[in-house]
Scaffold this motif. Structure first.
Motif, short mmCIF file in Angstrom:
data_model
loop_
_atom_site.label_atom_id
_atom_site.label_comp_id
_atom_site.label_asym_id
_atom_site.label_seq_id
_atom_site.Cartn_x
_atom_site.Cartn_y
_atom_site.Cartn_z
N ASN A 96 -11.11 28.59 2.27
CA ASN A 96 -11.44 29.32 3.50
C ASN A 96 -10.28 29.37 4.49
N PHE A 97 -9.33 28.45 4.33
CA PHE A 97 -8.18 28.41 5.24
C PHE A 97 -6.96 29.11 4.66
N GLY A 98 -7.06 29.53 3.40
CA GLY A 98 -5.93 30.21 2.77
C GLY A 98 -4.84 29.26 2.33
N GLY A 99 -5.12 27.96 2.32
CA GLY A 99 -4.12 26.96 1.92
C GLY A 99 -4.61 25.58 2.29
N ILE A 100 -3.93 24.55 1.79
CA ILE A 100 -4.36 23.17 2.02
C ILE A 100 -3.92 22.71 3.42
N ILE A 101 -4.87 22.21 4.19
CA ILE A 101 -4.61 21.67 5.52
C ILE A 101 -4.57 20.14 5.39
N LYS A 129 3.24 8.60 -5.31
CA LYS A 129 4.29 9.60 -5.12
C LYS A 129 4.26 10.62 -6.23
N PRO A 130 4.82 11.81 -6.02
CA PRO A 130 5.00 12.47 -4.72
C PRO A 130 3.70 13.13 -4.34
N GLY A 131 3.64 13.71 -3.12
CA GLY A 131 2.42 14.36 -2.68
C GLY A 131 2.36 14.48 -1.18
N LEU A 132 1.20 14.89 -0.68
CA LEU A 132 0.99 15.00 0.76
C LEU A 132 0.82 13.59 1.33
N PRO A 133 1.67 13.18 2.27
CA PRO A 133 1.61 11.80 2.77
C PRO A 133 0.23 11.38 3.26
N MET A 134 -0.46 12.26 3.99
CA MET A 134 -1.78 11.90 4.52
C MET A 134 -2.78 11.65 3.39
N LEU A 137 -8.48 1.26 -13.98
CA LEU A 137 -9.10 2.21 -13.05
C LEU A 137 -7.98 2.95 -12.34
N GLY A 138 -7.99 4.27 -12.41
CA GLY A 138 -6.95 5.08 -11.79
C GLY A 138 -7.48 5.89 -10.63
N ILE A 139 -6.70 5.94 -9.56
CA ILE A 139 -7.07 6.69 -8.35
C ILE A 139 -6.03 7.77 -8.08
N GLU A 140 -6.49 9.00 -7.91
CA GLU A 140 -5.60 10.13 -7.62
C GLU A 140 -6.01 10.79 -6.30
N SER A 141 -5.06 10.90 -5.37
CA SER A 141 -5.33 11.57 -4.10
C SER A 141 -4.05 12.18 -3.54
N SER A 142 -3.22 12.73 -4.42
CA SER A 142 -1.92 13.23 -3.97
C SER A 142 -1.99 14.54 -3.21
N CYS A 143 -3.11 15.27 -3.38
CA CYS A 143 -3.21 16.57 -2.73
C CYS A 143 -4.61 16.78 -2.16
N ASP A 144 -5.40 17.62 -2.82
CA ASP A 144 -6.71 17.96 -2.26
C ASP A 144 -7.89 17.53 -3.11
N ASP A 145 -7.66 16.80 -4.17
CA ASP A 145 -8.76 16.30 -4.99
C ASP A 145 -8.78 14.78 -4.97
N LEU A 157 -1.89 10.83 0.08
CA LEU A 157 -1.42 9.67 -0.67
C LEU A 157 -1.81 8.37 0.02
N ASP A 158 -1.72 8.37 1.34
CA ASP A 158 -1.98 7.15 2.10
C ASP A 158 -3.40 6.64 1.88
N VAL A 159 -4.36 7.55 1.86
CA VAL A 159 -5.76 7.15 1.68
C VAL A 159 -5.96 6.48 0.32
N GLY A 160 -5.50 7.14 -0.74
CA GLY A 160 -5.69 6.60 -2.08
C GLY A 160 -4.93 5.31 -2.30
#
Length: 422
Positions: free
Chosen positions: A75-80, A118-123, A41-49, A125-128
């Motif tokens: 709607n924000f013009g980029g990933i928050i 790794k690598p990715g957005l820390p917030m 089972l693989g989990i991916e959460s490095s960015c916005d998906d 990555l932390d969840v996944g």
């Protein structure tokens, strides 16, 4: 040089993830290493998906689910990052439950849990990572930390017979790099972006051109919008872009100069035609075509040098010379066509995974876990060792060979692309 020949967990954990029925035919799957099925089972959460995939050792996708945040961040013009973290936290349990349900499996049927660390957005990555580690603990399963870019590089082997070693080009919103893949855990970096990645520059240009105001492009990401708009161009020669890094004999990428030139063109055209508000410049499609051609030509030239480096150093067997492209931008058919032209003229086989597997997903993470399980590389079984796994915002891919490329001092006769592409 012939080395290649030789948030608190209670907020997002649900016990229902363990309750789905067992699949009766799983016992039929066999694995040479363990004499039983390997199911990861693989989990991916490095960015916005938020993605979850379940794959067995034959490369069969048993189950999958994904929650895309694309429209939210559009709607924000980029990933928050903060918003991405909240959405990952809110959705990760459901996504994993949906993947298990689609596979008709329970957690006890899983051999191991693989998770992007790794690598990715820390917030993000932390969840996944926390969720993956928690599943490994409660299910008493091995945990396999995954490098996001390594997973992209290896995904092709799930669907195609691609033997080691091979050359890979990874192009996405956050990365652009060339590397030799020698083994499941052995990579040699030949070149990387020194400023901005292709996916990001496409997003910036599409946003500055206001393509989203055109209904046809309103739901597309920047790269898809520019590719679609470019098909409508009437004159690809209207706007000129210099060849980036023409005098640098390496495989690095630089796109910031093209972004500056493109922005200047837009400003000039807006002033010339009195464009205000949400209006588009009259020749937006021609600019998209010229810009896309410039970016793709640059990527292909850096890739051509990597191919010629491999040949000069005799790194691959003559009968197994393959270029693989993956990552979100690999979905661009114009880029794929150009890379295929370069590969064919230089005697390389060109392979692109299905577009669905080029973008970020849990399937590629699960498959990387399968490869590591079979090779017994990077599989963590001790609970204390699992606890000590940390996320990393930045993580280079393999051993850095960029200086070797530079020292090779290769002068290339570039494959002529424009006439074959336009």
């Amino acid at each position: 040089m012939h080395l290649f020949y030789k948030c608190p967990l209670k907020h997002f954990f649900s016990p229902n993830i363990l309750l789905y029925p067992h699949r009766n035919d799983l016992k039929l799957l066999k694995n040479n290493l363990h004499n039983k099925a390997v199911i990861v089972l693989g989990i991916e959460s490095s960015c916005d998906d938020t993605g979850c995939g379940i794959v067995d050792n034959t490369g069969t996708i048993l189950g999958e689910a994904i929650d895309s945040q694309h429209y939210v961040h559009l709607n924000f013009g980029g990933i928050i990052p903060g918003i991405a973290r909240v959405l990952h936290t809110n959705n990760i349990t459901r996504v994993c439950e949906d993947a298990l349900r689609s596979a008709n499996l329970k957690l006890k049927d899983i051999s191991a849990i693989a998770t992007t660390v790794k690598p990715g957005l820390p917030m993000s990555l932390d969840v996944g990572t926390r969720f993956g580690k928690h599943l490994a603990k409660i299910g008493k399963k091995p945990f396999i930390p995954i490098h996001h870019m390594e997973a992209h590089a290896l995904t092709v082997r799930m669907k195609e017979k691609v033997d080691f070693p091979y050359l890979v080009l990874l192009v996405s919103g956050g990365h652009c790099l060339l590397a030799i893949v020698e083994d499941v855990n052995k990579f040699y970096l030949l070149g990387t972006t020194i400023n901005i990645a292709p996916g990001e520059i496409f997003d910036k240009v599409a946003r500055r051109l206001k393509l989203r105001n055109v209904p046809e492009f309103s739901s597309l990401n920047g790269g898809a919008a520019i590719e679609t708009a470019a098909r409508k161009a009437s004159n690809v020669d209207q706007f000129f872009f210099d060849t980036a890094m023409a005098h640098y004999r390496n495989c690095n990428f630089s796109l910031s100069g093209m972004l500056t030139r493109c922005t200047k063109y837009i400003e000039t055209e807006e002033e010339k035609h009195g464009v205000i508000g949400d209006m588009l410049i009259p020749d937006a499609y021609n600019l998209c075509a010229a810009f896309q051609l410039a970016v793709v030509t640059h990527i292909c030239q850096r890739t051509q040098r990597a191919i010629e480096f491999v040949d000069k150093m005799s790194l691959f067997p003559n009968d197994k010379r393959t270029l693989v492209v993956s990552g979100g931008v690999a979905c661009n058919d114009f880029l794929a066509k150009a890379l295929n032209i370069v590969s064919t003229e230089l005697g390389f086989n060109f392979v692109r995974p299905p577009p669905k597997l080029c973008t970020d997903n849990g399937i590629m993470i699960a498959w990387n876990g399968v490869e590591r399980w079979i090779a017994d590389k990077g599989v963590i079984k001790n609970e204390n060792d699992i606890d000590n796994v940390c996320i990393e915002k930045k993580a280079p891919l393999g051993e850095d060979w960029r200086e070797k490329v530079k020292e090779a001092n290769l002068k290339c006769n570039w494959v002529k692309l424009k006439k074959q592409l336009t």
